[in-house]
Design an enzyme around this catalytic site. Structure first.
Site, PDB file in Angstrom:
ATOM      1  N   HIS A   1      66.222  96.319 -27.378  1.00  0.00           N
ATOM      2  CA  HIS A   1      66.479  96.633 -28.782  1.00  0.00           C
ATOM      3  C   HIS A   1      65.376  96.104 -29.702  1.00  0.00           C
ATOM      4  CE1 HIS A   1      70.084  98.853 -29.474  1.00  0.00           C
ATOM      5  NE2 HIS A   1      70.906  97.991 -28.914  1.00  0.00           N
TER       6      HIS A   1
ATOM      7  N   GLU B   1      76.511  93.125 -37.430  1.00  0.00           N
ATOM      8  CA  GLU B   1      76.586  94.570 -37.213  1.00  0.00           C
ATOM      9  C   GLU B   1      78.047  94.976 -37.070  1.00  0.00           C
ATOM     10  OE1 GLU B   1      74.940  98.129 -34.295  1.00  0.00           O
ATOM     11  OE2 GLU B   1      74.282  96.089 -33.930  1.00  0.00           O
TER      12      GLU B   1
ATOM     13  N   MET C   1      74.651  90.924 -29.246  1.00  0.00           N
ATOM     14  CA  MET C   1      74.066  91.411 -30.499  1.00  0.00           C
ATOM     15  C   MET C   1      72.587  91.088 -30.525  1.00  0.00           C
ATOM     16  SD  MET C   1      74.420  92.983 -33.239  1.00  0.00           S
ATOM     17  CE  MET C   1      72.998  93.322 -34.263  1.00  0.00           C
ATOM     18  N   GLU C   2      71.782  92.093 -30.896  1.00  0.00           N
ATOM     19  CA  GLU C   2      70.332  92.019 -30.749  1.00  0.00           C
ATOM     20  C   GLU C   2      69.615  91.440 -31.955  1.00  0.00           C
ATOM     21  OE1 GLU C   2      71.040  96.298 -32.380  1.00  0.00           O
ATOM     22  OE2 GLU C   2      72.060  94.900 -31.047  1.00  0.00           O
TER      23      GLU C   2
ATOM     24  N   GLY D   1      79.866  92.849 -26.739  1.00  0.00           N
ATOM     25  CA  GLY D   1      79.234  92.256 -25.566  1.00  0.00           C
ATOM     26  C   GLY D   1      78.098  91.340 -25.949  1.00  0.00           C
TER      27      GLY D   1
ATOM     28  N   GLU E   1      71.255 103.000 -30.038  1.00  0.00           N
ATOM     29  CA  GLU E   1      72.102 102.654 -28.898  1.00  0.00           C
ATOM     30  C   GLU E   1      71.915 103.621 -27.725  1.00  0.00           C
ATOM     31  OE1 GLU E   1      73.290  99.917 -28.588  1.00  0.00           O
ATOM     32  OE2 GLU E   1      73.533  99.159 -30.626  1.00  0.00           O
TER      33      GLU E   1
ATOM     34  N   GLU F   1      69.770  94.192 -24.748  1.00  0.00           N
ATOM     35  CA  GLU F   1      69.544  93.519 -26.030  1.00  0.00           C
ATOM     36  C   GLU F   1      68.065  93.223 -26.241  1.00  0.00           C
ATOM     37  OE1 GLU F   1      72.000  93.710 -27.923  1.00  0.00           O
ATOM     38  OE2 GLU F   1      73.458  94.142 -26.355  1.00  0.00           O
TER      39      GLU F   1
END
Length: 882
Positions: free
Chosen positions: A307, A127, A269-270, A267, A326, A304
């Site tokens: 998400h 991303e 990533m999902e 921080g 987000e 996360e």
């Protein structure tokens, strides 16, 4: 040589993809000197595309193309065009299979986008546009496909091979290699692809869903971090249960995995079923993480995980809709954190971030709506406006609809759009359809940039017992937007009587006070409203914008007596805190530029004395109320701020308070000393916060008793919160010998733990005593500092420029020149980090001319750098207005 202007991408120019991809079959061959990726795509023309003869166009970045095949037949070079950024095949049938083989070098990837190596481990960050750094692909979020991924690597160096979905096959290969194949049954955009391969240990747990399914939970870390996973696992299970209970969302795969990576631009990533985390956002133990770190980890793990539905199962159509996933997910994780701890404290923390940093973003050259209209580089739009203001927009919908209708709206949203790539309009439409509310005007929150300002005035008619409240709204001009329309703003209100009692809010003169609400959400939709409240023989004290019900500035002429009154009596904890902040701001601002020896408001001392002695209040709230407004917030409130004068005035107030309240501070310190086992409960966290605040105040005045307490606490601490609290107090004192000894001892003890070393860097870089420019340069030369690691860079360069404001804004401009040097250096290796670090310089117009001109000079030097990246080009040129 200057970089040419990057292309501007506009929302108004969005068109559907000409081709869709149904399945993606990937085979990764991982080696020490590179990686070969075999990609086979099942492609079809999009029936919704207006161009029935469009060529198939795939995105690429820094790829070596080895093979292109159409339906199994290799294409000759003249049958396709490779530009470096795209692979274009002009003549294709309506349905076809496309095979592409690429070679990349993850070990040399310092941008940390796509596939790269961190501490010998292969990992990905796709991303927003990282997948194109792996293979040629239509790399946009509205192209969703099912993925099957086979990973092949050396079994000794990479015993663990992970990707999205469920593992369906594994085995050994020749030459000491092995493979694992993963299959993800859910269609996803390329940005959610994830891969990890390395020498990792796993910590396991299970979670049983509401329907009785057992989910395999795993966290993968380097062996040295095996004992730091318990908190993240516990946080994950709490988040999974909370999402089922509050949103009806159950996890959908058989396994959920988290991997901790040291080198990471973000921080976390999902990626579907395989969340990749910055190590600092997942690893924690009593000895190595502070209370704030524990809370941050719980929040990020939840974010996360959430998400999985708000971002993965329902994703964004294009990157202009980034806040769709987000903003909604930040709202969800914020509500979760409030439920896990103190709701009032969580609201204070969220509002503080907004008022200090997001409002500044709204007032700066990069100001943009929650749904931007255009961008050059999407990585520059992972902003507080997208995340935090976006979350506030969702919160306002929740406030306007109420919990039950909001839940109906979210259920409809997930059911209606599961498996789709959609827009913020689709989200709002689901809320409208479920509630019956017209949110047409509310949509302006997504379209208009800037922070609304509410000018509030009031009057009282004692003869008729009528209190009138007039609220006018305006939204300042922002780049590209002027003459903005009034927005739909929920404004929570309460009125207090002379003894602090909550007064009934009767807007009808014939209404009966009995049963009337004592708090009301007024809905502002016009440029000016006047509200009347009846049955009030004396003028009340207004409690405005309770719970921070909208991300706006409230301008009202509170007297200091009113603010002291609200600090003591307001039943809304947020507004009680806010009154204290406003009182402290007023006192500090009155001293900026004042003659030495000017009187400091005695009511401020008495207000803080009352706080220190009040055991009936939520102690977590007391801990927040005892923190003076930050220099960053004071700077944001000022017109043409003189940073040195603001710093000096704040220090004056802090020293006066600490001197006046010395005995109370010592008593507070001892009263909140803990005995027995360390506990991570809201009550224990509050006690440690109060204790360390009292200690820091004592060290500000160089109190010898405080010094002795700090040294003793540093030596005896059985947890990082108290150890770091003592270290920070010593570092910010004038006790140079004790400071040096504590820093040396701390580093010696924790030098093998990268995450703790980052804290050691930060505590020095944030201190105007230990973090002047010579010391900062020394930290950059320290053996533990690593220019390839974003966390290390942020902990020194980012903290210095963002938190050590008196040193950064040195009147000689040396801090600005220093930041420009580091930004230019980083732009060649990691443009994303460079573009984020330059932010403090972009507000040069905000500051007094003596500061602003020097900031501009540093920006111009960055602008003139040879080979400026697209990331940095956009930020610098917009900041300079060029």
């Amino acid at each position: 040589m200057r970089t040419t202007q990057p292309k501007t991408i506009r929302l108004s120019e969005y068109t559907v993809p000409a081709h869709l991809v149904d399945t993606v079959d990937l085979r990764f061959e991982l080696f020490d000197d590179g990686a070969r990726i075999h990609s086979t795509l099942s492609v079809r023309r999009n029936p919704e595309s207006a161009d029935a003869a469009a060529p198939v166009t795939l995105d690429g970045d820094s790829l070596k193309l080895e093979r292109v095949a159409l339906n199994g037949e290799d294409l000759a070079a003249e049958n396709y065009e490779e530009t470096g950024e795209q692979l274009v095949i002009a003549s294709v049938p309506d349905r076809f299979e496309l095979t592409v083989v690429t070679w990349i070098e993850p070990q040399n990837n310092t941008r940390l986008e796509g596939l790269y190596k961190s501490s010998g481990m292969f990992c990905t960050q796709c991303e927003a546009e990282g997948f194109r750094c792996i293979t040629y692909f239509p790399d946009r979020p509205d192209v969703m496909a099912r993925y099957r991924t086979r990973i092949e690597a050396d079994k000794a160096s990479c015993p663990v091979l992970l990707s999205n979905g469920n593992a369906v096959e594994r085995g050994d290969l020749e030459n000491g290699r092995h493979f694992v194949t993963w299959e993800d049954p859910f269609p996803k955009p390329s940005y959610l692809f994830g891969l990890v391969a390395g020498d990792l240990v796993e910590q396991r747990d299970t979670f049983t869903t509401g329907s009785g399914r057992d989910i395999d939970l795993r966290i993968y870390v380097e062996p040295r971090n095996a004992e730091k996973c318990d908190h993240a696992l516990a946080s994950l299970k709490r988040a999974m249960r909370w999402d089922e209970e509050n949103y009806g969302r159950e996890y959908d795969l058989d396994i959920f995995m988290i991997v901790a990576v040291d080198d990471f631009n973000m921080g976390a990533m999902e990626n579907k079923g395989l969340n990749i985390f910055n190590s600092s956002c997942v690893l924690a133990s009593q000895d190595t993480a502070t209370d704030l770190a524990f809370e941050r980890i719980e929040s990020i793990v939840a974010h996360e995980y959430f998400h999985n539905w708000s971002g993965n199962r329902v994703t964004c159509r294009d990157w202009f809709q980034l806040s769709l996933k987000e903003g909604f997910t930040v709202f969800r994780d914020s509500t979760f954190s409030a439920d896990m701890g103190s709701p009032t404290v969580k609201r204070i923390e969220d509002a503080t971030l907004l008022r200090t940093a997001q409002f500044a973003e709204d007032a700066g050259p990069m100001a943009h709506p929650v749904r931007p209209a255009a961008y050059m580089e999407i990585s520059n739009f992972y902003t507080l406006t997208i995340y935090e203001k976006g979350a506030e927009v969702v919160r306002m919908i929740h406030t306007l609809l109420g919990p039950e209708l909001f839940r109906k709206g979210s259920d409809l949203y997930f059911e209606r759009h599961d498996g789709q790539a959609v827009t913020t309009d689709d989200f709002v439409k689901a809320m409208e359809d479920a509630s019956g509310r017209d949110l047409s005007q509310f949509r302006l929150w997504y379209e208009q940039a800037g922070t609304p300002e509410l000018m509030v005035s009031d009057s009282h008619d004692p003869e008729q017992g009528i209190y009138r409240l007039t609220i006018e709204q305006r939204i300042p001009d922002t780049p590209g937007q002027t003459d903005k329309k009034p927005q739909h703003i929920p404004f929570a209100l309460g009125l207090l009587g002379p003894d602090g009692e909550a007064l009934p809010l009767m807007q009808d003169g014939s209404a009966d006070a009995e049963g009337a609400p004592v708090e009301q959400v007024l809905e502002l939709t016009e440029a000016r409203h006047t509200f009347e409240f009846h049955g009030l023989p004396s003028k009340p004290v207004p409690s405005l914008l309770r719970h921070f019900s909208a991300p706006v500035r409230v301008i009202y002429p509170w007297s200091r007596d009113q603010l002291v009154f609200l600090m003591s009596h307001d039943p809304d904890g947020f507004n009680r805190w806010d009154a204290g902040q406003r009182l402290a701001v007023d006192v500090i601002q009155s001293l900026v530029g004042a003659a030495e020896g000017a009187e400091i408001e005695p009511r401020l001392v008495e207000a803080y004395r009352a706080l220190l002695g009040d055991s009936t209040l939520d102690q977590a709230l007391v801990a927040k109320m005892l923190q003076l407004p930050s220099e960053a917030y004071l700077i944001e409130l000022a017109d043409s701020p003189d940073v040195a004068a603001i710093h000096h005035a704040r220090e004056q107030v802090l020293q006066h308070l600490a001197t006046s309240l010395r005995e109370e501070l010592i008593a507070c310190y001892h009263r909140n000393s803990e005995a027995g086992k360390y506990e991570l409960t809201p009550e224990s966290i509050a006690r440690r916060s109060l204790r360390n605040t009292a200690l820091s105040w004592l060290l500000v005045i160089n109190d010898e008793t405080g010094r002795d307490l700090a040294v003793q606490q540093f030596r005896d601490a059985d947890n990082m919160t108290d150890r770091m609290g003592a270290l920070r107090a010593l570092v910010n004192s004038d006790y140079a010998a004790e400071r040096s000894a504590a820093l040396e001892e701390f580093y010696k003890h924790f030098q093998d733990d990268p995450q703790v070393v980052e804290q050691w860097f930060s505590v020095q870089a944030s201190s105007d005593r230990a973090g002047q420019l010579p010391q900062i340069n020394a930290l950059l030369e320290h053996s533990a500092f690593d220019w390839k690691n974003p966390n290390k860079i942020r902990s020194v360069v980012g903290v210095f420029a963002g938190q050590n404001l008196a040193a950064f804004h040195n009147p000689d401009g040396s801090g600005y020149a220093f930041l420009a040097d580091q930004v230019c250096r980083l732009d060649d290796s990691n443009p994303q980090i460079a573009a984020r670090l330059v932010t403090p310089l972009t507000r040069w117009k905000k500051f007094a001319p003596a500061y602003g001109s020097l900031m501009r000079e540093s920006l111009e030097r960055i602008r003139d750098k040879s080979g400026l990246s697209a990331d940095l080009y956009e930020v610098v040129h917009k900041s300079l207005g060029s």
